[in-house]
Design a protein around this motif. Structure first.
Motif, mmCIF file in Angstrom:
data_model
loop_
_atom_site.group_PDB
_atom_site.id
_atom_site.type_symbol
_atom_site.label_atom_id
_atom_site.label_comp_id
_atom_site.label_asym_id
_atom_site.label_seq_id
_atom_site.Cartn_x
_atom_site.Cartn_y
_atom_site.Cartn_z
ATOM 1 N N LEU A 48 23.924 39.333 29.592
ATOM 2 C CA LEU A 48 23.610 40.122 28.404
ATOM 3 C C LEU A 48 22.115 40.314 28.164
ATOM 4 N N HIS A 49 21.282 39.594 28.913
ATOM 5 C CA HIS A 49 19.853 39.607 28.605
ATOM 6 C C HIS A 49 19.253 41.008 28.711
ATOM 7 N N ARG A 50 19.603 41.711 29.783
ATOM 8 C CA ARG A 50 19.029 43.052 29.961
ATOM 9 C C ARG A 50 19.501 44.002 28.868
ATOM 10 N N ASP A 51 20.791 43.948 28.543
ATOM 11 C CA ASP A 51 21.303 44.816 27.476
ATOM 12 C C ASP A 51 20.673 44.495 26.129
ATOM 13 N N SER A 52 20.408 43.207 25.893
ATOM 14 C CA SER A 52 19.865 42.813 24.584
ATOM 15 C C SER A 52 18.496 43.419 24.326
ATOM 16 N N LYS A 53 17.758 43.731 25.384
ATOM 17 C CA LYS A 53 16.412 44.278 25.220
ATOM 18 C C LYS A 53 16.423 45.741 24.792
ATOM 19 N N THR A 54 17.590 46.363 24.829
ATOM 20 C CA THR A 54 17.654 47.786 24.471
ATOM 21 C C THR A 54 17.695 48.016 22.969
ATOM 22 N N ARG A 55 18.002 46.964 22.194
ATOM 23 C CA ARG A 55 18.037 47.099 20.733
ATOM 24 C C ARG A 55 17.425 45.863 20.109
ATOM 25 N N GLU A 56 16.645 46.095 19.079
ATOM 26 C CA GLU A 56 15.908 44.997 18.455
ATOM 27 C C GLU A 56 16.838 43.965 17.825
ATOM 28 N N ASP A 57 17.901 44.433 17.132
ATOM 29 C CA ASP A 57 18.809 43.482 16.500
ATOM 30 C C ASP A 57 19.603 42.691 17.527
ATOM 31 N N TRP A 58 19.919 43.317 18.672
ATOM 32 C CA TRP A 58 20.609 42.598 19.742
ATOM 33 C C TRP A 58 19.715 41.509 20.322
ATOM 34 N N LEU A 59 18.424 41.831 20.478
ATOM 35 C CA LEU A 59 17.499 40.845 21.040
ATOM 36 C C LEU A 59 17.391 39.626 20.127
ATOM 37 N N VAL A 60 17.373 39.857 18.807
ATOM 38 C CA VAL A 60 17.326 38.742 17.860
ATOM 39 C C VAL A 60 18.574 37.870 18.014
ATOM 40 N N LYS A 61 19.738 38.515 18.081
ATOM 41 C CA LYS A 61 20.985 37.762 18.236
ATOM 42 C C LYS A 61 21.002 36.995 19.556
ATOM 43 N N TRP A 62 20.528 37.633 20.631
ATOM 44 C CA TRP A 62 20.500 36.960 21.933
ATOM 45 C C TRP A 62 19.572 35.743 21.874
ATOM 46 N N ASN A 63 18.376 35.909 21.295
ATOM 47 C CA ASN A 63 17.433 34.796 21.183
ATOM 48 C C ASN A 63 18.037 33.638 20.392
ATOM 49 N N HIS A 64 18.710 33.945 19.287
ATOM 50 C CA HIS A 64 19.314 32.895 18.468
ATOM 51 C C HIS A 64 20.440 32.188 19.221
ATOM 52 N N SER A 65 21.226 32.967 19.973
ATOM 53 C CA SER A 65 22.314 32.368 20.748
ATOM 54 C C SER A 65 21.761 31.447 21.832
ATOM 55 N N TYR A 66 20.682 31.882 22.486
ATOM 56 C CA TYR A 66 20.073 31.041 23.515
ATOM 57 C C TYR A 66 19.508 29.753 22.906
ATOM 58 N N CYS A 67 18.944 29.845 21.720
ATOM 59 C CA CYS A 67 18.391 28.653 21.068
ATOM 60 C C CYS A 67 19.506 27.663 20.702
ATOM 61 N N ARG A 68 20.616 28.163 20.176
ATOM 62 C CA ARG A 68 21.741 27.263 19.863
ATOM 63 C C ARG A 68 22.249 26.591 21.133
ATOM 64 N N PHE A 69 22.333 27.372 22.198
ATOM 65 C CA PHE A 69 22.752 26.816 23.484
ATOM 66 C C PHE A 69 21.806 25.708 23.940
ATOM 67 N N SER A 70 20.506 25.945 23.829
ATOM 68 C CA SER A 70 19.519 24.940 24.252
ATOM 69 C C SER A 70 19.622 23.683 23.398
ATOM 70 N N ARG A 127 21.506 17.600 23.772
ATOM 71 C CA ARG A 127 22.070 16.365 23.221
ATOM 72 C C ARG A 127 22.340 15.312 24.280
ATOM 73 N N SER A 128 22.686 15.732 25.483
ATOM 74 C CA SER A 128 23.025 14.772 26.533
ATOM 75 C C SER A 128 21.852 14.502 27.481
ATOM 76 N N GLN A 129 20.659 14.953 27.131
ATOM 77 C CA GLN A 129 19.504 14.806 28.014
ATOM 78 C C GLN A 129 18.622 13.644 27.573
ATOM 79 N N SER A 130 17.738 13.240 28.472
ATOM 80 C CA SER A 130 16.747 12.212 28.143
ATOM 81 C C SER A 130 15.673 12.813 27.247
ATOM 82 N N SER A 131 14.831 11.959 26.674
ATOM 83 C CA SER A 131 13.812 12.446 25.725
ATOM 84 C C SER A 131 12.859 13.473 26.338
ATOM 85 N N PRO A 132 12.283 13.228 27.534
ATOM 86 C CA PRO A 132 11.400 14.251 28.123
ATOM 87 C C PRO A 132 12.139 15.562 28.395
ATOM 88 N N GLU A 133 13.382 15.465 28.885
ATOM 89 C CA GLU A 133 14.155 16.679 29.158
ATOM 90 C C GLU A 133 14.458 17.434 27.870
#
Length: 709
Positions: free
Chosen positions: A372-394, A399-405
C-alpha cells in the motif's frame, strides 16, 4: 482417542532390549500419537500438542520450537523452522517419516496463515511432481495427494489468479477433472466455493451461481452434522460463511440489469462491505484474506464492466473517510466511481493490516504495508493513515524486542509522524489525536527501554543515540534525566490529544463525535499517569516531580470521563480509582464525588463489593452517591452485600465518621423495608451445609456458656 492411546501404550510397551538397532520404523501407537497431534493442531490446541511431543513421543527439538512459534502466532518463524527441518540432510539421528509428514503439513498451513501464496503453491506442488511446471494430474494417482496437497494447490493457484496472475494450469486441471465423473464429484463436493470464483473469473455467472448455491448447501449439511457441544469446531466452520454469502451477493449484484452502471447501487454494496468485516482478533489472517481478496477481485470485475466514460484512472479526488465509520451517502455530490472503488480497496486493506497487528501476524502486516505504500503517496489523507498504521505496527512489534532493538524500531516512527504535519491533521480531529497518541507512545517506549537498560544507547549507532538525546532535551551524562525528559514529552503529547478530544465534545453533538477515539485518548493518558503513580509507590519514579503531583487527579478525571462514554476499559479500572482516592484524598476526593454523579450507576454494579469496603472510611463521600443510586434503581443487586457488610462496619468517632454512619443507616432502612430485607438475608444464610450450621451454632453456645461460667 487420547485415552485409548494411553491405554494401548501401557499394554503394548516393548522392552528396549528387544528393539532392533538402527531401525527407524515407528511402533503403531507412536504413529497414532502423531495423527492425534495433527488433529489437535487443526483445532489450534497447542498446549496439548506440546504435551504430546514432549511427553508421549520423542521428536526433534526443532519440532518443539516450531510448535511454540505457532502457538505464539509467529507463523513466519514456525515456517522457517519447518523448512529448515525439511531441508536438513545430516541428522545425527534420522527423523521418522511420520515426523517429516508432520513438518510438511505444518509448513503448508503456516504459509496459508501467512497468505504466502507463491510459497504455498511451490511447496504443495513440488511434493507431487518436481518438474517445472508440475503435472497436476499426478494428484489423482495417490489418495494421499488428494487429501493432503490438493486443497493447498487449488487454494494457492486460485489466489494467484485473483491477484492478477496469468498461470492457467489450475483452469486446465479443473477442466480435465470435470470430464471424469468420479473426479468431478470430488471437486464439486469439496471445492464448490473455489469453482464459483473460477467461473466468476471467466465471467460465467450462471455457473458461478450454481456452484455457490451448492457450496452453501454443503456448508449447511456439514455444519448441522457438528455436535452442538463442539463449540470451537462450530465457530471455526462458521468463519467461512461470510465468504460464501458475499460471493452469492456479488453474483446477484452483477446479474441484475443496470446495477453495474448505477452509482447508487455500487455505493450501497460498498457500504454493506464497510460495515461487515471479520473479527479483528478471532478470525485468522487466511479468513481475512478470503474476504478482502474476493472483494478487491469483485471490484475489478465491476470496473471491467463499467462504461469507458467512468474509467478515469485518477486517484487525485476526495474520497470517503476510510475508517471504521466509513460510509458513502447516496445523495452526495457526484463522485467518480473509479475513485470510490480505489478508496474502498485502500480502506479494506488498512483494516486487514490492523487485524494482522492485533494478532501479532507481523509478516502479513509488513507485506500489506509495502503493497500500500506507493498508493498511499497519491493522496495526503491516505499517507497520514498509512504512517499511523505503520507506527502502530512498530509499537506492537517492539514489545517482544530487547531495549536497543525497541529504541531503533520506534525511532523510525518519529520522522514518519513529523512528515504527517499537514493540512489533513488540521482538518481531521481523529487524525490529529492519533498523531499525538502515537508520538507519545513512541517517547514512552523509548523511556521504558532506557529505564530498563540505561546502557542501551551505547549499543546503537552514535547518530541514532544522539537523536534520542535531542528528543529528550537532556544531556547524555545523566540517563535518569533523559528518561524523565522522554516521559515529559510523552505526557505533553497525550495531554494534547485529550485537549483535542474535549474540544470535539464541546463543538459537536454526541451523534457526531468519534467516541472510540476519544475514549482511547482519555484512557491512554490515564494509564500513562497511573503507571508513574505505581512507580512512585514502588520508589522508582522516573518523571518530573511537578508533573507527578497532577497525576492522581488526572487519572480520576479522565477515567470518569471515559466512563461517561461507557468505556469497558474504564469500568475495569474503577477499583484502581478507589485506591487512588484512598492514597491521595486531598487531590482526588472532591473531584471524585463531583464527577461520579454524572455516570450511570449501572456501570458500578460489578464493583459493589469494593464500594461496600469504602463506606466506613473517611473517603466514603467519593462513593456515597453511587451507592444511593444503586439502592434506589437496583435494590436487589445491593441488598445482600450491603446488609452483610454493614454488620462489620467500624466508624471513627469524628464528624465525618458520624456522617458516614448516618448515611449507612439511611440506606439500610431504605433497603430493609420493614424487616423484609433482613429476613431475606437470614433465609439466605440457611442455604448452607447443615453440619456446618450446627457447628457454628454449637461454637456460639459453647462460647456463651464458657464466658458465663
Amino acid at each position: 482417542l487420547e485415552q485409548a492411546l494411553v491405554h494401548l501404550s501401557s499394554e503394548e510397551e516393548e522392552p528396549p532390549a528387544k528393539r532392533m538397532r538402527g531401525k527407524t520404523d515407528l511402533s503403531p501407537d507412536v504413529i497414532r500419537w502423531i495423527e492425534l497431534a495433527k488433529l489437535y493442531r487443526s483445532v489450534g490446541d497447542y498446549d496439548v500438542l506440546r504435551g504430546i511431543f514432549s511427553g508421549k513421543i520423542s521428536t526433534k527439538e526443532i519440532t518443539r520450537k516450531a510448535i511454540l512459534a505457532e502457538a505464539n502466532s509467529d507463523y513466519a518463524e514456525a515456517a522457517k523452522q519447518y523448512d529448515e527441518a525439511l531441508s536438513k540432510q545430516d541428522w545425527p539421528d534420522e527423523p521418522t517419516e511420520a515426523e517429516k509428514d508432520f513438518w510438511e503439513l505444518a509448513s503448508l498451513e503456516c504459509y496459508n496463515r501467512l497468505t504466502e501464496w507463491k510459497s504455498l503453491e511451490y511447496c504443495s506442488s513440488v511434493n507431487i511432481d518436481a518438474k517445472q511446471p508440475p503435472d497436476l494430474n499426478k494428484i489423482w494417482s495417490n489418495p494421499f495427494y488428494q487429501e493432503t496437497y490438493l486443497p493447498y494447490i487449488i487454494r494457492s493457484k486460485l489466489k494467484l489468479l485473483l491477484h492478477g496472475g496469468d498461470d492457467q494450469s489450475l483452469l486446465t486441471f479443473i477442466d480435465e477433472a470435470m470430464k471424469t465423473e468420479q473426479k468431478r464429484a470430488l471437486i464439486e463436493m469439496y471445492y464448490s466455493q473455489e469453482l464459483s470464483l473460477l467461473y466468476i473469473l471467466q465471467d460465467d455467472f450462471d455457473r458461478a451461481r450454481y456452484y455457490v448455491s451448492h457450496a452453501m448447501q454443503v456448508f449447511v449439511q456439514t455444519y448441522s452434522s457438528i455436535d452442538s457441544l463442539l463449540h470451537q469446531s462450530r465457530l471455526t466452520k462458521l468463519q467461512s460463511i461470510q465468504t460464501l454469502t458475499e460471493i452469492q451477493g456479488f453474483v446477484d449484484f452483477v446479474s441484475r440489469s443496470g446495477t453495474i452502471t448505477s452509482q447508487a447501487s455500487l455505493k450501497r454494496l460498498i457500504n454493506i462491505w464497510m460495515s461487515r468485516y471479520p473479527d479483528s482478533k478471532m478470525d485468522p489472517m487466511n479468513i481475512w484474506d478470503d474476504i478482502i481478496t474476493n472483494r478487491c477481485f469483485f471490484l475489478k470485475k465491476i470496473q471491467e464492466r463499467l462504461p469507458n466514460t467512468s474509467l478515469e484512472d485518477s486517484m487525485e479526488v476526495d474520497g470517503g473517510r476510510g475508517d471504521a465509520n466509513y460510509n458513502i451517502e447516496v445523495d452526495d455530490e457526484k463522485e467518480d466511481i473509479n475513485s470510490i472503488i480505489r478508496n474502498c480497496e485502500f480502506t479494506m486493506k488498512m483494516k486487514m493490516i490492523e487485524s494482522a497487528r492485533k494478532q501479532n501476524s507481523f509478516s502479513v502486516a509488513v507485506k500489506l504495508l509495502k503493497d500500500l505504500h506507493r498508493d498511499s503517496k497519491t493522496r495526503e489523507d491516505w499517507l497520514v493513515k498509512w504512517n499511523h498504521s505503520y507506527c502502530r505496527f512498530s509499537h506492537s512489534r517492539s514489545r517482544s524486542q530487547s531495549s536497543p532493538e525497541q529504541i531503533l524500531t520506534v525511532l523510525k516512527t518519529v520522522s514518519l509522524l513529523d512528515e504527517s504535519k499537514s493540512d489533513t491533521l488540521s482538518k481531521d480531529l481523529v487524525a490529529f489525536r492519533n498523531q499525538n497518541l502515537l508520538l507519545g507512545t513512541t517517547f514512552h517506549i523509548m523511556a521504558n527501554a532506557l529505564s530498563r537498560d540505561p546502557r542501551c544507547l551505547e549499543q546503537i549507532e552514535e547518530e541514532k543515540a544522539r537523536k534520542v538525546l535531542v528528543l529528550s532535551g537532556e544531556r547524555p551524562d545523566d540517563i535518569g534525566k533523559v528518561v524523565a525528559g522522554l516521559n515529559a514529552r510523552a505526557f505533553q503529547c497525550f495531554s494534547s490529544a485529550v485537549r483535542k478530544a474535549e474540544e470535539e465534545i464541546q463543538s459537536f453533538s454526541f451523534d457526531h463525535i468519534n467516541t472510540n477515539s476519544i475514549i482511547d485518548a482519555y484512557m491512554t493518558l490515564a494509564n500513562f499517569c497511573d503507571t508513574h503513580l505505581r512507580k512512585k509507590e514502588e520508589g522508582s519514579a522516573d518523571i518530573n516531580a511537578i508533573d507527578l503531583q497532577m497525576f492522581p487527579a488526572i487519572v480520576v478525571e479522565k477515567v470518569i470521563k471515559a466512563l461517561k462514554l461507557e468505556s469497558k476499559e474504564a469500568r475495569i479500572k474503577f477499583p484502581r480509582l478507589l485506591q487512588i482516592v484512598e492514597k491521595y484524598p486531598t487531590e482526588t476526593l472532591g473531584l471524585m464525588a463531583q464527577e461520579i454523579s454524572s455516570v450511570p450507576c449501572w456501570q458500578f454494579i460489578s464493583w459493589i463489593s469494593q464500594l461496600m469496603a469504602m463506606l466506613d472510611k473517611e473517603e466514603a463521600l467519593a462513593v456515597q452517591y453511587v451507592v444511593e443510586e444503586i439502592a434506589s434503581c437496583y435494590p436487589q443487586a445491593i441488598v445482600y452485600p450491603f446488609m452483610i457488610s454493614s454488620e462489620s462496619f467500624s466508624f471513627q468517632d469524628t464528624i465525618i465518621g458520624h456522617k458516614n454512619k448516618e448515611f449507612v443507616e439511611r440506606i439500610k432502612n431504605q433497603l430493609d423495608r420493614g424487616g423484609v430485607g433482613q429476613e431475606f438475608i437470614h433465609a439466605l444464610e440457611q442455604l448452607s451445609n447443615p453440619a456446618m450450621l450446627f457447628k457454628v451454632q454449637y461454637q456460639i453456645l459453647h462460647t456463651v456458656r464458657c464466658s458465663g461460667s
